[in-house]
Design a protein around this motif. Structure first.
Motif, PDB file in Angstrom:
ATOM      1  N   ARG A 147      -4.387   3.536  -4.238  1.00 43.74           N
ATOM      2  CA  ARG A 147      -4.799   2.915  -2.880  1.00 43.74           C
ATOM      3  C   ARG A 147      -6.394   2.995  -2.715  1.00 43.74           C
ATOM      4  O   ARG A 147      -7.217   2.103  -2.369  1.00 43.74           O
ATOM      5  CB  ARG A 147      -4.088   3.730  -1.575  1.00 43.74           C
ATOM      6  N   GLU A 191     -10.973  -5.524   6.670  1.00 45.20           N
ATOM      7  CA  GLU A 191      -9.889  -5.192   7.636  1.00 45.20           C
ATOM      8  C   GLU A 191      -9.487  -6.063   8.351  1.00 45.20           C
ATOM      9  O   GLU A 191      -9.709  -7.266   8.124  1.00 45.20           O
ATOM     10  CB  GLU A 191     -10.953  -4.370   8.828  1.00 45.20           C
ATOM     11  N   LEU A 246      -9.043  -0.195  -2.765  1.00 42.73           N
ATOM     12  CA  LEU A 246     -10.159  -0.287  -1.527  1.00 42.73           C
ATOM     13  C   LEU A 246     -11.596  -0.883  -2.163  1.00 42.73           C
ATOM     14  O   LEU A 246     -12.082  -1.740  -1.749  1.00 42.73           O
ATOM     15  CB  LEU A 246     -10.277   0.883  -0.490  1.00 42.73           C
ATOM     16  N   ALA A 302      -7.412  -2.888   5.092  1.00 38.78           N
ATOM     17  CA  ALA A 302      -7.818  -2.045   4.347  1.00 38.78           C
ATOM     18  C   ALA A 302      -7.289  -0.610   5.206  1.00 38.78           C
ATOM     19  O   ALA A 302      -7.212   0.435   4.489  1.00 38.78           O
ATOM     20  CB  ALA A 302      -9.301  -1.880   4.537  1.00 38.78           C
ATOM     21  N   ILE A 317     -11.138  -4.779  -0.001  1.00 40.76           N
ATOM     22  CA  ILE A 317      -9.865  -5.403   1.163  1.00 40.76           C
ATOM     23  C   ILE A 317     -10.537  -5.243   2.359  1.00 40.76           C
ATOM     24  O   ILE A 317     -10.974  -4.360   2.779  1.00 40.76           O
ATOM     25  CB  ILE A 317      -8.594  -4.149   0.619  1.00 40.76           C
ATOM     26  N   ALA A 365       0.822  -1.152  -0.226  1.00 37.67           N
ATOM     27  CA  ALA A 365      -0.088   0.146   0.091  1.00 37.67           C
ATOM     28  C   ALA A 365       0.808   1.132  -0.026  1.00 37.67           C
ATOM     29  O   ALA A 365       0.613   2.168  -0.696  1.00 37.67           O
ATOM     30  CB  ALA A 365      -0.847  -0.138   1.227  1.00 37.67           C
ATOM     31  N   PHE A 377      -4.517   1.086   3.265  1.00 37.03           N
ATOM     32  CA  PHE A 377      -4.690   1.828   2.261  1.00 37.03           C
ATOM     33  C   PHE A 377      -5.613   3.228   2.279  1.00 37.03           C
ATOM     34  O   PHE A 377      -5.577   3.649   1.337  1.00 37.03           O
ATOM     35  CB  PHE A 377      -5.763   1.018   1.256  1.00 37.03           C
ATOM     36  N   ARG A 378      -5.906   3.129   3.363  1.00 36.20           N
ATOM     37  CA  ARG A 378      -6.506   4.565   3.641  1.00 36.20           C
ATOM     38  C   ARG A 378      -5.513   5.657   4.261  1.00 36.20           C
ATOM     39  O   ARG A 378      -5.787   6.611   4.504  1.00 36.20           O
ATOM     40  CB  ARG A 378      -7.795   4.308   4.569  1.00 36.20           C
TER      41      ARG A 378
END
Length: 186
Positions: free
Chosen positions: A167, A178, A171, A181, A176, A159, A184-185
């Motif tokens: 990214r 948890e 998602l 994920a 993706i 990521a 990616f955030r």
């Protein structure tokens, strides 16, 4: 035939010699085709040097086996650096034979040696394409036999290599789960 198709054909011919088969196809050839597919979806207006860099990112990768380097982190990094150098030189030769200008060759070499990641749009685009290819085709098999902590580190590193836009798209496109994920955030 266009010079782009000439370059693709030369890359595919080189990669068709890969002795490792996946789904009945030479692995390097399959990887190049997958990279092109991801590039077309992510960056449909990509320059020809970027398209060629995507197709040829792992050109003749099997010729420099990972086992030829120490099996530690410095050995892995040295292997990756040498692979990038070899891929860049091979692709530059293919592009030259297809009729590309020196500036196009230099641009492809820059991308394949990852010079300017996070600073150069095409270098970053190649990395985004490689990450999408990894997530879509290789993460599942790669994850087998790895513990959750190790897998989490791999997902986080992947990521971090990606652009913010890639990214966010990952998602949605890969749903993706948890806790992965969160990487990616970030």
């Amino acid at each position: 035939m266009t010079r782009l198709q000439t370059a693709f054909d030369a890359i595919d011919k080189a990669n068709a010699a890969d002795p490792t088969l996946t789904d009945g196809q030479p692995e390097a050839l399959l990887y190049g085709l997958r990279m092109t597919s991801e590039q077309a979806a992510l960056y449909p207006d990509a320059s020809e040097p970027l398209q060629i860099a995507c197709r040829g990112q792992h050109v003749e990768r099997w010729k420099l086996p990972r086992k030829d380097f120490p099996m530690d982190r410095p050995g892995y990094l040295a292997w990756r650096t040498e692979q990038g150098r070899r891929h860049a030189a091979r692709i530059a030769g293919i592009m030259r034979e297809a009729g590309y200008a020196d500036e196009d060759l230099a641009h492809a070499e820059k991308m394949l040696t990852k010079q300017g990641i996070k600073r150069d749009g095409d270098v970053q685009a190649l990395e985004d394409v490689a990450c999408f290819t990894f997530i879509r085709w290789y993460l599942g098999p790669f994850a087998e036999g790895r513990d959750a902590e190790e897998l989490s580190r791999i997902v986080e590193k992947t990521a971090r290599k990606m652009s913010d836009t890639a990214r966010a798209r990952a998602l949605v496109e890969f749903a993706i789960p948890e806790p992965f994920a969160a990487a990616f955030r970030a």
